[in-house]
Design a protein around this motif. Sequence first.
Motif, PDB file in Angstrom:
ATOM      1  N   SER A 150       0.826  -1.208   0.000  1.00 27.64           N
ATOM      2  CA  SER A 150       0.000   0.000   0.000  1.00 27.64           C
ATOM      3  C   SER A 150       0.860   1.257   0.000  1.00 27.64           C
ATOM      4  CB  SER A 150      -0.933   0.007   1.214  1.00 27.64           C
ATOM      5  OG  SER A 150      -0.179  -0.094   2.413  1.00 27.64           O
ATOM      6  N   GLY A 151       2.147   1.110   0.299  1.00 28.77           N
ATOM      7  CA  GLY A 151       3.052   2.247   0.279  1.00 28.77           C
ATOM      8  C   GLY A 151       3.712   2.396  -1.077  1.00 28.77           C
ATOM      9  N   LYS A 152       4.712   3.279  -1.150  1.00 29.45           N
ATOM     10  CA  LYS A 152       5.444   3.463  -2.399  1.00 29.45           C
ATOM     11  C   LYS A 152       6.333   2.243  -2.623  1.00 29.45           C
ATOM     12  CE  LYS A 152       5.442   8.523  -2.320  1.00 29.45           C
ATOM     13  NZ  LYS A 152       6.282   9.756  -2.323  1.00 29.45           N
ATOM     14  N   GLY A 153       6.116   1.548  -3.716  1.00 27.84           N
ATOM     15  CA  GLY A 153       6.826   0.302  -3.935  1.00 27.84           C
ATOM     16  C   GLY A 153       7.883   0.334  -5.011  1.00 27.84           C
ATOM     17  N   GLU A 154       8.150   1.504  -5.605  1.00 25.69           N
ATOM     18  CA  GLU A 154       9.076   1.552  -6.739  1.00 25.69           C
ATOM     19  C   GLU A 154      10.482   1.103  -6.355  1.00 25.69           C
ATOM     20  OE1 GLU A 154       7.016   3.914  -5.856  1.00 25.69           O
ATOM     21  OE2 GLU A 154       5.898   4.676  -7.608  1.00 25.69           O
ATOM     22  N   ALA A 155      10.982   1.601  -5.209  1.00 28.73           N
ATOM     23  CA  ALA A 155      12.342   1.248  -4.793  1.00 28.73           C
ATOM     24  C   ALA A 155      12.444  -0.240  -4.470  1.00 28.73           C
ATOM     25  CB  ALA A 155      12.758   2.088  -3.591  1.00 28.73           C
ATOM     26  N   LEU A 156      11.426  -0.770  -3.838  1.00 29.59           N
ATOM     27  CA  LEU A 156      11.420  -2.188  -3.492  1.00 29.59           C
ATOM     28  C   LEU A 156      11.307  -3.044  -4.742  1.00 29.59           C
ATOM     29  CD1 LEU A 156      11.534  -4.007  -1.023  1.00 29.59           C
ATOM     30  CD2 LEU A 156       9.040  -3.823  -0.826  1.00 29.59           C
ATOM     31  N   GLN A 157      10.515  -2.612  -5.690  1.00 32.02           N
ATOM     32  CA  GLN A 157      10.402  -3.311  -6.973  1.00 32.02           C
ATOM     33  C   GLN A 157      11.745  -3.385  -7.671  1.00 32.02           C
ATOM     34  OE1 GLN A 157       8.177  -1.122  -9.918  1.00 32.02           O
ATOM     35  NE2 GLN A 157       7.569  -2.980 -11.019  1.00 32.02           N
ATOM     36  N   GLU A 158      12.459  -2.281  -7.695  1.00 27.55           N
ATOM     37  CA  GLU A 158      13.777  -2.240  -8.327  1.00 27.55           C
ATOM     38  C   GLU A 158      14.763  -3.138  -7.581  1.00 27.55           C
ATOM     39  OE1 GLU A 158      16.692  -1.169 -11.050  1.00 27.55           O
ATOM     40  OE2 GLU A 158      14.554  -0.681 -11.105  1.00 27.55           O
ATOM     41  N   LEU A 159      14.718  -3.112  -6.270  1.00 36.24           N
ATOM     42  CA  LEU A 159      15.639  -3.904  -5.458  1.00 36.24           C
ATOM     43  C   LEU A 159      15.489  -5.395  -5.712  1.00 36.24           C
ATOM     44  CD1 LEU A 159      17.692  -3.985  -3.031  1.00 36.24           C
ATOM     45  CD2 LEU A 159      15.664  -4.218  -1.559  1.00 36.24           C
ATOM     46  N   LEU A 160      14.253  -5.856  -5.880  1.00 37.04           N
ATOM     47  CA  LEU A 160      13.988  -7.288  -5.978  1.00 37.04           C
ATOM     48  C   LEU A 160      13.970  -7.809  -7.409  1.00 37.04           C
ATOM     49  CD1 LEU A 160      11.185  -7.603  -3.261  1.00 37.04           C
ATOM     50  CD2 LEU A 160      13.633  -8.013  -3.020  1.00 37.04           C
ATOM     51  N   SER A 161      14.169  -6.944  -8.376  1.00 39.41           N
ATOM     52  CA  SER A 161      14.190  -7.357  -9.774  1.00 39.41           C
ATOM     53  C   SER A 161      15.596  -7.770 -10.183  1.00 39.41           C
ATOM     54  CB  SER A 161      13.711  -6.217 -10.670  1.00 39.41           C
ATOM     55  OG  SER A 161      12.353  -5.901 -10.412  1.00 39.41           O
ATOM     56  N   THR A 162      15.686  -8.811 -10.991  1.00 35.99           N
ATOM     57  CA  THR A 162      16.956  -9.277 -11.529  1.00 35.99           C
ATOM     58  C   THR A 162      16.756  -9.576 -13.019  1.00 35.99           C
ATOM     59  OG1 THR A 162      16.682 -11.674 -11.295  1.00 35.99           O
ATOM     60  CG2 THR A 162      17.294 -10.444  -9.304  1.00 35.99           C
ATOM     61  N   PRO A 163      17.805  -9.914 -13.744  1.00 33.81           N
ATOM     62  CA  PRO A 163      17.627 -10.247 -15.169  1.00 33.81           C
ATOM     63  C   PRO A 163      16.676 -11.410 -15.416  1.00 33.81           C
ATOM     64  CG  PRO A 163      19.932  -9.757 -14.733  1.00 33.81           C
ATOM     65  CD  PRO A 163      19.245  -9.769 -13.405  1.00 33.81           C
ATOM     66  N   THR A 164      16.504 -12.296 -14.442  1.00 41.09           N
ATOM     67  CA  THR A 164      15.606 -13.443 -14.629  1.00 41.09           C
ATOM     68  C   THR A 164      14.360 -13.377 -13.762  1.00 41.09           C
ATOM     69  OG1 THR A 164      16.781 -14.756 -12.954  1.00 41.09           O
ATOM     70  CG2 THR A 164      17.537 -14.931 -15.237  1.00 41.09           C
ATOM     71  N   LEU A 165      14.281 -12.379 -12.909  1.00 38.15           N
ATOM     72  CA  LEU A 165      13.143 -12.240 -11.993  1.00 38.15           C
ATOM     73  C   LEU A 165      12.492 -10.886 -12.255  1.00 38.15           C
ATOM     74  CD1 LEU A 165      11.953 -14.035  -9.726  1.00 38.15           C
ATOM     75  CD2 LEU A 165      13.298 -12.720  -8.093  1.00 38.15           C
ATOM     76  N   ARG A 166      11.351 -10.904 -12.934  1.00 38.78           N
ATOM     77  CA  ARG A 166      10.665  -9.661 -13.304  1.00 38.78           C
ATOM     78  C   ARG A 166       9.548  -9.395 -12.297  1.00 38.78           C
ATOM     79  NH1 ARG A 166      10.318  -6.184 -17.445  1.00 38.78           N
ATOM     80  NH2 ARG A 166       8.305  -5.198 -17.913  1.00 38.78           N
ATOM     81  N   ILE A 167       9.591  -8.227 -11.672  1.00 37.24           N
ATOM     82  CA  ILE A 167       8.643  -7.877 -10.619  1.00 37.24           C
ATOM     83  C   ILE A 167       7.661  -6.828 -11.128  1.00 37.24           C
ATOM     84  CG2 ILE A 167       8.363  -7.089  -8.244  1.00 37.24           C
ATOM     85  CD1 ILE A 167       9.980  -9.660  -8.490  1.00 37.24           C
TER      86      ILE A 167
END
Length: 318
Positions: A150-167
């Motif tokens: 429910s909060g701002k998730g852009e930074a967390l989305q970027e942190l957890l994304s990898t070349p094989t893991l698309r968030i």
Amino acid sequence: MIGIAGAGAFGTALAVALAKGGREVRLWARDPQQIRLMHETGRNDHALPGVELPQNVSIRAEIGDICGGEALLLAMPMQALGGALDAWPQVGARQPLVACCKGVDLTTLRGPVAVIEARRPEAQAAILTGPSFAADIARGLPTALTLATSGKGEALQELLSTPTLRIYRTDDVIGAELGGALKNVVAIAAGTVIGAGLGDSARAALMTRGYAEMVRLAEALGARAETLAGLSGFGDLVLTCTSSQSRNFRFGVALGTGEAFDPRVTVEGVATARAVVELARGMGIDMPVTAMVNALALGKIALNDAIGQLMSRPLKQE
């Protein structure tokens, strides 16, 4: 640094994927013997046989060692989440807390994010969910997941994304939670259909009607139908209802064949069915597939009777 609490298959797979994506990862395990073997072999053969742990994954025995980083992933069974947070005062609000489990809490009838928020109201709570098998993630196979917060998730989305893991990101927390939870229940039903020898056509019908139940309950609780049509709902439903890698599907097959199922294997859909039956009853929502799964899992109804009840429901417009 990303901390991961839970060295089961999914927690280990996330550790491998995130480390290969260049992140420093600290993986906490509860069992001293498992920790020793991981240090000695460089693998977690107990959970993911044959998968090498990258050098930037460090194994930790103290929960405090994985706190205070950029995020803390809570990779444990749904029914253990609340108790773990109660037992870990070290886990505070210094980093986002991301649930990596699917289900509905039997005590509160709430999802993972609500369980986190009740205990750490000052923290950013999120859930990482969607169609994924741990073995695929660990092998570096392309996987897409949903991050709901429910909060701002852009930074967390970027942190957890990898070349094989698309968030992918959403603010529909309830929809993402229920999609991941309810698909496990439908997967048990789908496995039961296959185990009983009723065929793929029956499985397709069961999945369709089960999906209708998922949307019905989710919308009643304030979720958006389009969330259930995405990765965390329909996508996860297709995966778990059609693959023997799914523990819930395999449990359903065992129900359908009448064979015993390994009690050591966590089957989240069983507890979820119990919780959802109670939740739906209180809201006056009809969920016949979920009710059937619950009754079968508890041994309250014979398989033939359950099938007969579903097939004899009143005829109506779809």
